[in-house]
Design a protein around this motif. Structure first.
Motif, PDB file in Angstrom:
ATOM      1  N   GLY A  18      -4.225  -3.120 -16.791  1.00  0.00           N
ATOM      2  CA  GLY A  18      -5.499  -2.215 -16.580  1.00  0.00           C
ATOM      3  C   GLY A  18      -4.946  -1.136 -15.681  1.00  0.00           C
ATOM      4  N   ASP A  19      -6.038  -0.602 -15.073  1.00  0.00           N
ATOM      5  CA  ASP A  19      -5.629   0.586 -14.294  1.00  0.00           C
ATOM      6  C   ASP A  19      -5.650   0.435 -12.687  1.00  0.00           C
ATOM      7  N   ALA A  20      -4.605   1.037 -11.937  1.00  0.00           N
ATOM      8  CA  ALA A  20      -4.348   0.653 -10.795  1.00  0.00           C
ATOM      9  C   ALA A  20      -3.678   1.905  -9.977  1.00  0.00           C
ATOM     10  N   TRP A  21      -4.230   2.088  -8.788  1.00  0.00           N
ATOM     11  CA  TRP A  21      -3.630   3.213  -7.978  1.00  0.00           C
ATOM     12  C   TRP A  21      -3.228   2.709  -6.728  1.00  0.00           C
ATOM     13  N   LEU A  22      -2.174   3.205  -6.220  1.00  0.00           N
ATOM     14  CA  LEU A  22      -1.711   2.636  -4.798  1.00  0.00           C
ATOM     15  C   LEU A  22      -1.273   3.810  -3.930  1.00  0.00           C
ATOM     16  N   ASN A  23      -1.706   3.760  -2.837  1.00  0.00           N
ATOM     17  CA  ASN A  23      -1.751   4.983  -1.743  1.00  0.00           C
ATOM     18  C   ASN A  23      -1.225   4.189  -0.550  1.00  0.00           C
ATOM     19  N   MET A  24       0.257   4.668  -0.168  1.00  0.00           N
ATOM     20  CA  MET A  24       0.998   3.909   0.717  1.00  0.00           C
ATOM     21  C   MET A  24       0.457   4.816   1.970  1.00  0.00           C
ATOM     22  N   LEU A  25      -0.280   4.171   2.810  1.00  0.00           N
ATOM     23  CA  LEU A  25      -0.809   4.825   4.067  1.00  0.00           C
ATOM     24  C   LEU A  25       0.235   4.810   5.143  1.00  0.00           C
ATOM     25  N   ILE A  26       0.673   3.628   5.513  1.00  0.00           N
ATOM     26  CA  ILE A  26       1.691   3.347   6.478  1.00  0.00           C
ATOM     27  C   ILE A  26       3.031   2.434   6.039  1.00  0.00           C
ATOM     28  N   GLN A  27       4.079   2.968   6.075  1.00  0.00           N
ATOM     29  CA  GLN A  27       5.172   2.335   5.569  1.00  0.00           C
ATOM     30  C   GLN A  27       5.978   1.657   7.031  1.00  0.00           C
ATOM     31  N   SER A  42      -9.473  -0.367 -11.201  1.00  0.00           N
ATOM     32  CA  SER A  42     -10.432  -0.252 -12.122  1.00  0.00           C
ATOM     33  C   SER A  42     -10.977  -1.663 -12.673  1.00  0.00           C
ATOM     34  N   PRO A  43     -12.199  -1.710 -12.994  1.00  0.00           N
ATOM     35  CA  PRO A  43     -12.963  -2.888 -13.662  1.00  0.00           C
ATOM     36  C   PRO A  43     -12.154  -3.656 -14.505  1.00  0.00           C
ATOM     37  N   ASN A  44     -12.034  -4.875 -14.515  1.00  0.00           N
ATOM     38  CA  ASN A  44     -11.315  -5.798 -15.492  1.00  0.00           C
ATOM     39  C   ASN A  44     -10.017  -5.657 -15.295  1.00  0.00           C
ATOM     40  N   ALA A  45      -9.288  -5.318 -14.470  1.00  0.00           N
ATOM     41  CA  ALA A  45      -7.867  -5.100 -14.276  1.00  0.00           C
ATOM     42  C   ALA A  45      -7.518  -6.772 -13.863  1.00  0.00           C
ATOM     43  N   THR A  46      -6.116  -6.726 -13.847  1.00  0.00           N
ATOM     44  CA  THR A  46      -5.474  -8.014 -13.352  1.00  0.00           C
ATOM     45  C   THR A  46      -4.517  -7.806 -12.326  1.00  0.00           C
ATOM     46  N   LEU A  47      -3.994  -8.520 -11.543  1.00  0.00           N
ATOM     47  CA  LEU A  47      -2.903  -8.572 -10.693  1.00  0.00           C
ATOM     48  C   LEU A  47      -2.224  -9.826 -10.902  1.00  0.00           C
TER      49      LEU A  47
END
Length: 133
Positions: A18-27, A42-47
């Motif tokens: 599915g669709d996923a977005w990552l936003n690294m706020l602090i490293q 997004s709905p119905n995504a897996t990890l």
């Protein structure tokens, strides 16, 4: 400067479906040993199943998702929930079947340890069980 209002970068489908977005706020760095990442699924995504060498804290910002630790029943996580996962506990977390989810993930600088693929069949069985409640 980063903002959690930014969607982030679309993640390649390596450890999720599915669709996923990552936003690294602090490293993590010498002064602060934790990463803080905003994830949007997004709905119905897996990890996939994974664990960390440090505790992980998940703060749900928006939407609804699923969370499960190995050997325990899956649960629904909702806006405002704060989940703490202890060191070395295998787990997964992602959106629900009908809702996107946005959360902050706080975890140590060590790389995530990916342990097992979360199959679409397993995710669907969790969704069916949790949505019936």
């Amino acid at each position: 400067m980063h903002s959690f209002k930014d969607e982030g970068t679309k993640a390649p489908n390596v450890h999720h479906l599915g669709d996923a977005w990552l936003n690294m706020l602090i490293q993590a760095n010498d002064d602060f040993n934790y990463n803080i990442t905003q994830a949007i699924f997004s709905p119905n995504a897996t990890l996939d199943w994974h664990m960390h060498k440090t505790p992980q804290v998940i703060i749900v910002l928006e939407g609804e998702g699923y969370y499960q630790e190995r050997g325990k029943a899956p649960v629904i996580m909702k806006t405002g929930d704060v989940i703490t996962c202890e060191i070395g506990v295998e787990h997964w977390h992602t959106s629900s079947a009908h809702s996107k989810v946005s959360y902050l993930a706080i975890y140590g600088e060590e790389p995530t340890i990916w342990t097992e693929k979360l199959t679409r069949e397993y995710y669907d069985s969790v969704a069916k069980k949790l949505e019936e409640k």
